[in-house]
Design a protein around this motif. Structure first.
Motif, mmCIF file in Angstrom:
data_model
loop_
_atom_site.group_PDB
_atom_site.id
_atom_site.type_symbol
_atom_site.label_atom_id
_atom_site.label_comp_id
_atom_site.label_asym_id
_atom_site.label_seq_id
_atom_site.Cartn_x
_atom_site.Cartn_y
_atom_site.Cartn_z
ATOM 1 N N VAL A 1 0.877 -1.195 -0.081
ATOM 2 C CA VAL A 1 0.083 -0.044 0.177
ATOM 3 C C VAL A 1 0.860 1.251 0.070
ATOM 4 C CG1 VAL A 1 -1.827 1.434 1.197
ATOM 5 C CG2 VAL A 1 -1.728 -1.176 1.185
ATOM 6 N N THR A 2 0.911 2.019 -0.997
ATOM 7 C CA THR A 2 1.506 3.309 -1.163
ATOM 8 C C THR A 2 0.624 4.333 -1.043
ATOM 9 O OG1 THR A 2 3.289 2.164 -2.780
ATOM 10 C CG2 THR A 2 2.857 4.406 -2.918
ATOM 11 N N ASP B 1 -4.617 9.764 -1.752
ATOM 12 C CA ASP B 1 -4.936 8.509 -2.161
ATOM 13 C C ASP B 1 -4.151 7.332 -1.660
ATOM 14 O OD1 ASP B 1 -6.963 9.106 -4.590
ATOM 15 O OD2 ASP B 1 -5.254 10.437 -4.905
ATOM 16 N N ALA B 2 -4.526 6.119 -1.541
ATOM 17 C CA ALA B 2 -3.686 5.116 -1.434
ATOM 18 C C ALA B 2 -3.766 4.120 -2.472
ATOM 19 C CB ALA B 2 -4.096 4.256 -0.114
ATOM 20 N N LEU B 3 -2.675 3.753 -3.058
ATOM 21 C CA LEU B 3 -2.498 2.785 -4.211
ATOM 22 C C LEU B 3 -2.157 1.528 -3.737
ATOM 23 C CD1 LEU B 3 -0.435 5.234 -6.294
ATOM 24 C CD2 LEU B 3 -2.763 4.633 -6.793
ATOM 25 N N LEU B 4 -3.093 0.638 -4.070
ATOM 26 C CA LEU B 4 -3.173 -0.898 -3.489
ATOM 27 C C LEU B 4 -2.500 -1.672 -4.467
ATOM 28 C CD1 LEU B 4 -5.055 0.750 -1.596
ATOM 29 C CD2 LEU B 4 -6.467 -1.362 -1.515
ATOM 30 N N LEU B 5 -1.242 -2.190 -4.185
ATOM 31 C CA LEU B 5 -0.678 -2.965 -5.452
ATOM 32 C C LEU B 5 -1.174 -4.574 -4.894
ATOM 33 C CD1 LEU B 5 1.111 -3.790 -7.807
ATOM 34 C CD2 LEU B 5 2.957 -3.788 -6.161
ATOM 35 N N THR B 6 -1.708 -5.457 -5.702
ATOM 36 C CA THR B 6 -2.064 -6.782 -5.549
ATOM 37 C C THR B 6 -1.514 -7.597 -6.792
ATOM 38 O OG1 THR B 6 -4.057 -6.755 -6.331
ATOM 39 C CG2 THR B 6 -4.067 -6.328 -4.253
ATOM 40 N N GLU B 7 -1.445 -8.883 -6.521
ATOM 41 C CA GLU B 7 -1.271 -9.663 -7.875
ATOM 42 C C GLU B 7 -2.179 -9.437 -9.003
ATOM 43 O OE1 GLU B 7 0.549 -13.858 -7.139
ATOM 44 O OE2 GLU B 7 -0.858 -13.692 -5.531
ATOM 45 N N GLN B 8 -3.439 -8.980 -8.604
ATOM 46 C CA GLN B 8 -4.239 -8.667 -9.849
ATOM 47 C C GLN B 8 -4.029 -7.152 -10.530
ATOM 48 O OE1 GLN B 8 -5.411 -9.887 -6.498
ATOM 49 N NE2 GLN B 8 -5.285 -11.756 -7.764
ATOM 50 N N GLY B 9 -3.178 -6.461 -9.856
ATOM 51 C CA GLY B 9 -2.834 -5.200 -10.426
ATOM 52 C C GLY B 9 -2.984 -3.864 -9.440
ATOM 53 N N VAL B 10 -3.486 -2.774 -9.828
ATOM 54 C CA VAL B 10 -3.470 -1.626 -8.823
ATOM 55 C C VAL B 10 -4.774 -0.970 -8.961
ATOM 56 C CG1 VAL B 10 -2.314 0.649 -8.304
ATOM 57 C CG2 VAL B 10 -0.936 -1.124 -9.583
ATOM 58 N N THR B 11 -5.247 -0.778 -7.541
ATOM 59 C CA THR B 11 -6.417 0.018 -7.522
ATOM 60 C C THR B 11 -6.121 1.120 -6.542
ATOM 61 O OG1 THR B 11 -6.865 -1.546 -5.543
ATOM 62 C CG2 THR B 11 -7.792 -2.085 -7.545
ATOM 63 N N VAL B 12 -7.089 2.058 -6.627
ATOM 64 C CA VAL B 12 -6.914 3.350 -6.001
ATOM 65 C C VAL B 12 -8.105 3.531 -4.850
ATOM 66 C CG1 VAL B 12 -7.001 5.995 -6.069
ATOM 67 C CG2 VAL B 12 -6.508 4.341 -8.051
ATOM 68 N N VAL B 13 -7.802 3.838 -3.685
ATOM 69 C CA VAL B 13 -8.621 4.227 -2.603
ATOM 70 C C VAL B 13 -8.717 5.695 -2.280
ATOM 71 C CG1 VAL B 13 -9.486 3.858 -0.259
ATOM 72 C CG2 VAL B 13 -8.473 1.874 -1.557
ATOM 73 N N ALA B 14 -9.606 6.487 -2.692
ATOM 74 C CA ALA B 14 -9.595 7.982 -2.420
ATOM 75 C C ALA B 14 -9.463 8.080 -0.970
ATOM 76 C CB ALA B 14 -10.591 8.654 -3.224
ATOM 77 N N PRO C 1 -2.860 -12.360 7.328
ATOM 78 C CA PRO C 1 -2.232 -11.623 6.117
ATOM 79 C C PRO C 1 -1.597 -10.805 6.432
ATOM 80 C CG PRO C 1 -4.535 -10.845 6.836
ATOM 81 C CD PRO C 1 -4.035 -12.088 7.845
ATOM 82 N N GLN C 2 -0.391 -10.380 5.629
ATOM 83 C CA GLN C 2 0.513 -9.335 5.710
ATOM 84 C C GLN C 2 0.627 -8.359 4.779
ATOM 85 O OE1 GLN C 2 4.509 -11.057 6.001
ATOM 86 N NE2 GLN C 2 5.603 -9.224 6.495
ATOM 87 N N VAL C 3 0.638 -7.015 5.067
ATOM 88 C CA VAL C 3 0.574 -6.011 4.495
ATOM 89 C C VAL C 3 1.858 -5.311 4.609
ATOM 90 C CG1 VAL C 3 -0.741 -3.567 3.976
ATOM 91 C CG2 VAL C 3 -2.064 -5.765 4.311
#
Length: 886
Positions: A515-516, A525-538, A609-611
Motif C-alpha cells: 500500500v503506497t 489516495d492510497a494505491l493498492l498493489l496486489t497480484e491482480q494489479g493496482v487499485t485506488v482508494v481515495a 495476512p501481511q500488508v
C-alpha cells in the motif's frame, strides 16, 4: 632526496658567504649555476623552500651581473619568487622591487585555480583563491591597466563563496570589489558590461537576503547599464538581458509596479531570442521568461499570458543539454500552471519532470549536496501522481498504474541509486560490459552541474571554458540518447532507465499487498498493489495540513506522556495519542483494509495476512501499524477496529526497495552467528546516557543464541576497561557485520534534525567515529538476515524536505543487506524495550531452538499485540517498534 638536500645546502652556503662577507664571487662561479640547474630539475609541485633559495640566488646574480648578461637570472628569479608569492611567503621575505612583477606573474596561476573549480564547490575551495587575489591586488598599482579586472575577479570569488557559506560579509566584500571594478573601468572598455551585470547580480542577491530596496534599485541600474553597453550582436548580450529580467522581476515582486514586470518579460524574450536553440543556458532563460509570464497571468488572468508562460516553460524543459535540475524545475512550474484547467496535460509535464529526478542528484556529489538538491524538489512525485489520478479522461486502472510508477520513480532516490548499482546496472555490466561502461561515463558527465552563471566574462578566461562546456553538454546529451536507444533494443533491457511498469511491480505483491500512500494538496489516495494489479482508494479527509497538525499533536503527546514532571497528566497525553491513532484508522488505514477485504481478525489457526506499507512523505511519521480505536479490554469494541487485530504490518520505502530486500532472504546457515552490541552507558553523556535494562536485554539474548558475539561498553561505575575487541566501536562492529546473520543493537539512537544522513547509533566512539546512516551506505553484506535496532527513533526522518527519501538508520541497514530490520519511530522505554526484544526472539525461535529470521514480521506482531493487550491505554509504550523489509 639526498641530492636535493646537498644541492640546497651548497646554494645556501654560497648565499650566506656572499651576504656575510660582501663577496659575491661564489654566486658567479660556473659551479653555482650548475648546482642551480640540477636543483631546478629536481623540483616538484610543492617545493617552496628550494624555489625560495633559487630565487635569491638568481636575484643576487642579476644585481651584480653587467647589463645584457643579467636577463636570464632575472627571469629565473621572477619564476621562483612568483611561486613563493602564490604560496604565501611573507612579502618581507621577498625582494621589494619585484613585488608588483610577482603579482602580475601570479595572475595566471590564480586564474587557473578559478577555472579548475566546478560548481557546487565548498567555501574552503575559494579561501586560498580569495587570499591570493587580495595579495595580488595589494601589489597592483592604482593606475595598473588590469586593476579593475582583478577587482572584478575578486568580487566573483567572494560572491561564489557566499553562495556556499551564506556569510553576508563575503557578499558585502564582493559588492565593494565589484563597485570598485566598475568605477575604475573606462566607459568604452569591452569588459565594462560584464562587470556591471555581475555587480547587479550581487546586489540583487543581497536584496533577497537583507531586503534593502536601495540594493534592488542599484541592481536594476547596473543591469540596465550592462545591457546598454553591450552591442546587439555580442555573444553575451543574452546573459545581460537575462540578468536584467531577473532583477526587474524581483523589483516587481517587491513593489507591485506592473511596468517592471512588463519590462522583465520584454528583456526575457530578447534574451531567449539571442540564445541558440541547443544552448544549455536557453533552458534557464526560457524558464525566467516563463516565470515572469506566469506572474503576470496570476495578476491579469489573461489566457494569452498563461499560454505563453506554459509554452516557455515547456520549451525550457525540453532543452536536453541543460542541467537536469533546471529542466525539472521548469517542468514542474508548467504543470502547476495547468493543474486546475488541464490536469491531464499537467500530469504529463510533471511525469516528464519525475523521469529526470534520478539525474538531479549526481552520484559524484557529496551526500549533503545530493540531499539539498533533492530537498528543493520535495513532493514532485506526489504532485505528478495526484494529477494523473485527477485526469478523468483515462481509465482508472491505467491512471492507478501510472501514478504508482511515478511514486516509485520519484521517491527514495538515493536508495535507488545504490540499489541500481547493485541491480540493473550490474546486469548490464554482466551481459554487455562495454555498453555499461559507456552509459556510466556519459551519465556521470551529464550529471555534473554546469559552471556558475557568473563566470561568463573574459576577465578570467572563463568565457571560452563555458562555451566549450556548453558544446560538450550538447554532445554528451545526444550521445546518451543514442546509447539508451541501443541498450533498450537488447533482449531483457527494454525498460532500462525507465520508470517501472505495473507488470514489473506486481511480482512483489505475491506475499501480500503493498500500500503506497500519497498525501497531496491536489488530492490524497492510497494505491493498492496486489497480484491482480493496482487499485485506488481515495482518501479525501487526508489533507497535508490536517496530517501535519496531527503529527505535531502526536509527537507533543508522546513528549508529554514521558515528561519527568511529576505533576504532568500522562493519562491525558496517552488519551491524545489514542485519539490520533483512531483518526489515522478512520482516514487512512481503515478504508484501505476494508478495500483489501481485511474486515476482521483471522480465525484461530488461520494464517495472518501481511500488508506492506509504503507511507511516503508525512505519513512516514505516524505508526500505521498501530492505527485503530484502542479501548479498555472490557469495552464492546475492543479489537474491532485496529490494524493489529486484522493484519501483520511491514514497511518499505518503495516497492523496489522491497524487491531488493527479498534478494537476501535465503535461509541462514546452520551455524548462524549473532552480534550483540550493548551500551549500558554511553561516553560523553551524563545521567541520560545510562540504560539500566540493556545488560538484561543482552544477557537474555545471549541465552537464546547459541553462537553469539558480545560487544559491550565497559562499566563506567567499576572502572572496568575490558579488552579492545570487546568494546563496541564502529570499527569492531563493521568487522563483525560481514560474518554474522543477526545484528542486535541495544543503545541510544539519535535522529539528526536537519541532516538525516548523520543520524547515528551511539557506540563507544560515537564522538570520534560515529556509526551513521552515511557510514552504512557503502556496506554490502552477504550473510546478513536480521538487524534489530533496540534504540530510539531509528526509523524517523525529521527533515520535512527529505521525508520521501526515507533516510534513516532502519533503511540504511536494509540497504546494507539486512532483509529484515526492526526499528522504532520515537523514543522507547528502556524496560519495555528489553521485554519486547526478549519476546520477539522467543517468537522467532521454534521448539527445536531453530531461528527463522523470515518470521521477523510475525514475531514482532505477536509480541506487540500481546503487550498491547496488557497495556491497551498506553500505546506510546508498545507502538514505536516496527518491521521493515522482506
Amino acid at each position: 632526496m639526498d641530492e636535493r638536500k646537498d644541492l640546497l645546502a651548497a646554494l645556501q652556503a654560497r648565499l650566506q658567504h656572499a651576504g656575510d662577507g660582501q663577496d659575491v664571487s661564489p654566486l658567479l662561479e660556473p659551479a653555482a649555476l650548475a648546482e642551480a640547474e640540477r636543483l631546478t630539475r629536481l623540483l616538484d609541485d610543492q617545493d617552496v623552500e628550494a624555489r625560495y633559495v633559487l630565487g635569491w640566488l638568481h636575484w643576487s646574480r642579476y644585481q651584480v651581473l653587467p647589463e645584457g648578461r643579467d636577463q636570464e637570472d632575472l627571469a629565473s628569479a621572477l619564476a621562483m619568487f612568483t611561486f613563493c608569492f602564490v604560496h604565501d611567503i611573507s612579502d618581507e621575505a621577498l625582494p621589494e622591487p619585484l613585488l608588483p612583477h610577482l603579482a602580475d606573474g601570479a595572475v595566471s596561476t590564480a586564474t587557473a585555480m578559478l577555472q579548475q573549480i566546478r560548481s557546487p564547490a565548498e567555501p574552503a575551495d575559494f579561501t586560498v583563491i580569495i587570499r591570493l587575489w587580495r595579495h595580488i591586488l595589494t601589489h597592483t598599482p592604482a593606475d595598473h591597466p588590469d586593476r579593475a579586472g582583478r577587482l572584478h575577479i575578486l568580487g566573483l570569488a567572494l560572491q561564489s563563496r557566499f553562495v556556499r557559506s551564506g556569510a553576508v560579509a563575503d557578499l558585502d566584500a564582493a559588492i565593494t570589489a565589484g563597485r570598485q571594478a566598475v568605477d575604475t573601468t573606462p566607459a568604452d572598455h569591452p569588459d565594462r558590461a560584464g562587470r556591471l551585470s555581475n555587480l547587479g547580480l550581487a546586489l540583487r542577491i543581497r536584496f533577497e537576503r537583507l531586503g534593502a530596496v536601495a540594493d534592488l534599485d542599484a541592481a536594476t541600474d547596473a543591469s540596465r547599464q550592462a545591457v546598454e553597453a553591450t552591442p546587439a550582436d555580442h555573444p553575451y548580450r543574452a546573459a545581460m538581458l537575462s540578468n536584467l529580467g531577473l532583477v526587474l522581476q524581483s523589483r516587481f515582486e517587491r513593489s507591485g509596479v506592473v511596468a517592471d514586470l512588463d519590462a522583465a518579460i520584454t528583456a526575457g524574450r530578447q534574451a531567449v531570442e539571442a540564445t541558440p536553440a541547443d544552448h544549455p543556458d536557453r533552458a534557464m532563460r526560457l524558464g525566467g521568461l516563463g516565470f515572469a509570464l506566469g506572474s503576470r497571468f496570476e495578476r491579469s488572468r489573461a489566457v494569452a499570458d498563461l499560454d505563453a508562460a506554459v509554452q516557455a516553460l515547456v520549451m525550457a524543459s525540453e532543452v536536453g543539454s541543460a542541467a537536469p535540475s533546471v529542466r525539472v524545475r521548469v517542468g514542474r512550474a508548467a504543470g502547476g500552471l495547468l493543474a486546475s484547467s488541464a490536469p491531464g496535460r499537467a500530469a504529463g509535464l510533471l511525469e516528464g519532470a519525475v523521469r529526470l529526478l534520478p539525474e538531479v542528484a549526481p552520484r559524484g556529489l557529496d551526500r549533503p549536496d545530493q540531499q539539498e538538491l533533492l530537498g528543493r524538489l520535495a513532493g514532485l512525485a506526489g504532485d505528478a501522481a495526484a494529477l494523473v489520478l485527477a485526469d478523468l479522461s483515462a481509465p482508472v486502472d491505467e491512471r492507478a498504474g501510472r501514478a504508482l510508477g511515478l511514486l516509485e520513480s520519484g521517491r527514495a532516490l538515493l536508495l535507488a541509486q545504490v540499489m541500481a548499482t547493485r541491480g540493473d546496472l550490474t546486469d548490464l555490466r554482466a551481459s554487455h560490459p562495454d555498453l555499461a561502461e559507456q552509459f556510466t561515463e556519459l551519465r556521470d558527465l551529464l550529471d555534473q552541474p554546469s559552471s556558475s552563471s557568473i563566470w561568463f566574462r573574459g576577465d578570467t578566461g572563463a568565457a571560452p571554458v563555458q562555451d566549450r562546456e556548453a558544446r560538450d553538454r550538447r554532445r554528451v546529451a545526444a550521445e546518451l540518447g543514442v546509447l539508451l536507444e541501443q541498450i533498450r533494443r537488447l533482449e531483457g533491457f527494454a525498460s532500462f532507465a525507465l520508470p517501472p511498469t505495473v507488470e514489473d511491480l506486481r511480482g512483489q505483491a505475491r506475499q501480500g499487498p503493498v500500500v503506497t500512500f500519497n498525501v497531496n494538496d491536489y488530492r490524497s489516495d492510497a494505491l493498492l498493489l496486489t497480484e491482480q494489479g493496482v487499485t485506488v482508494v481515495a482518501l479525501p479527509d487526508l489533507t497535508p495540513a490536517l496530517v501535519g497538525a496531527h503529527i505535531n499533536a502526536f509527537h507533543q503527546a508522546l513528549a508529554d506522556s514521558s515528561a519527568p514532571d511529576p505533576d504532568a497528566d500522562r493519562g491525558a497525553a496517552q488519551q491524545r495519542v489514542r485519539e490520533i491513532l483512531a483518526w489515522l484508522w478512520d482516514t487512512a488505514v481503515g478504508p484501505v483494509l476494508d478495500a483489501l477485504g481485511y474486515s476482521e481478525a483471522p480465525a484461530d489457526g488461520q494464517e495472518w495476512p501481511q500488508v506492506w506499507w509504503a507511507p511516503g512523505g508525512l505519513l512516514s511519521l505516524l505508526p500505521l501499524h498501530a492505527a485503530g480505536h484502542h479501548t479498555p479490554r472490557h469495552h464492546p469494541g475492543y479489537r474491532a477496529r485496529t490494524a493489529l487485530d486484522r493484519i501483520v504490518s511491514s514497511y518499505t520505502p518503495t516497492i523496489g526497495a522491497l524487491g531488493y530486500a527479498r534478494q537476501h532472504t535465503a535461509a541462514p546457515p546452520a551455524q548462524a552467528q549473532t552480534l550483540i552490541v550493548a551500551m549500558p552507558s554511553t561516553p560523553g553523556l551524563q545521567r541520560q546516557g545510562r540504560l539500566s535494562e540493556v545488560a538484561r536485554e543482552a544477557t537474555q539474548l545471549q541465552a537464546r543464541m547459541a553462537h553469539s558475539i558480545l560487544l559491550t561498553e565497559p562499566d563506567a561505575g567499576t572502572g572496568s576497561a575490558g579488552t579492545g575487541d570487546q568494546i563496541p566501536t564502529r570499527t569492531a562492529v563493521f568487522a563483525h557485520l560481514a560474518e554474522v546473520t543477526i545484528a542486535h543493537f541495544a543503545c541510544h539512537g539519535f535522529s539528526h534534525p536537519t541532516d538525516p544522513s548523520q543520524s547515528v547509533l551511539l557506540l563507544h566512539d560515537w564522538q570520534q567515529d560515529p556509526l551513521t546512516v552515511a557510514s552504512l551506505a557503502p556496506v554490502n553484506l552477504d550473510h546478513a538476515r536480521l538487524a534489530y535496532l533496540s534504540a530510539c527513533s531509528t526509523t524517523l526522518t525529521r527533515s520535512q524536505q527529505l521525508l520521501d527519501e526515507s533516510i534513516h538508520l532502519t533503511a540504511a541497514f536494509q540497504l546494507a543487506g539486512f532483509p529484515h530490520v526492526i526499528g522504532t519511530l520515537w523514543e522507547i522505554d528502556d524496560k519495555y524495550a528489553a521485554d519486547i526484544a526478549n519476546s520477539f526472539y522467543a517468537h522467532l525461535t521454534d521448539s527445536e531452538e531453530n531461528v527463522d529470521t523470515n518470521r521477523a514480521a510475525q514475531a514482532l506482531h505477536d509480541t506487540i499485540r500481546t503487550l498491547r493487550d496488557q497495556l491497551p491505554l498506553t500505546p506510546s509504550l508498545w507502538a514505536a517498534h516496527l518491521h521493515a523489509g522482506a
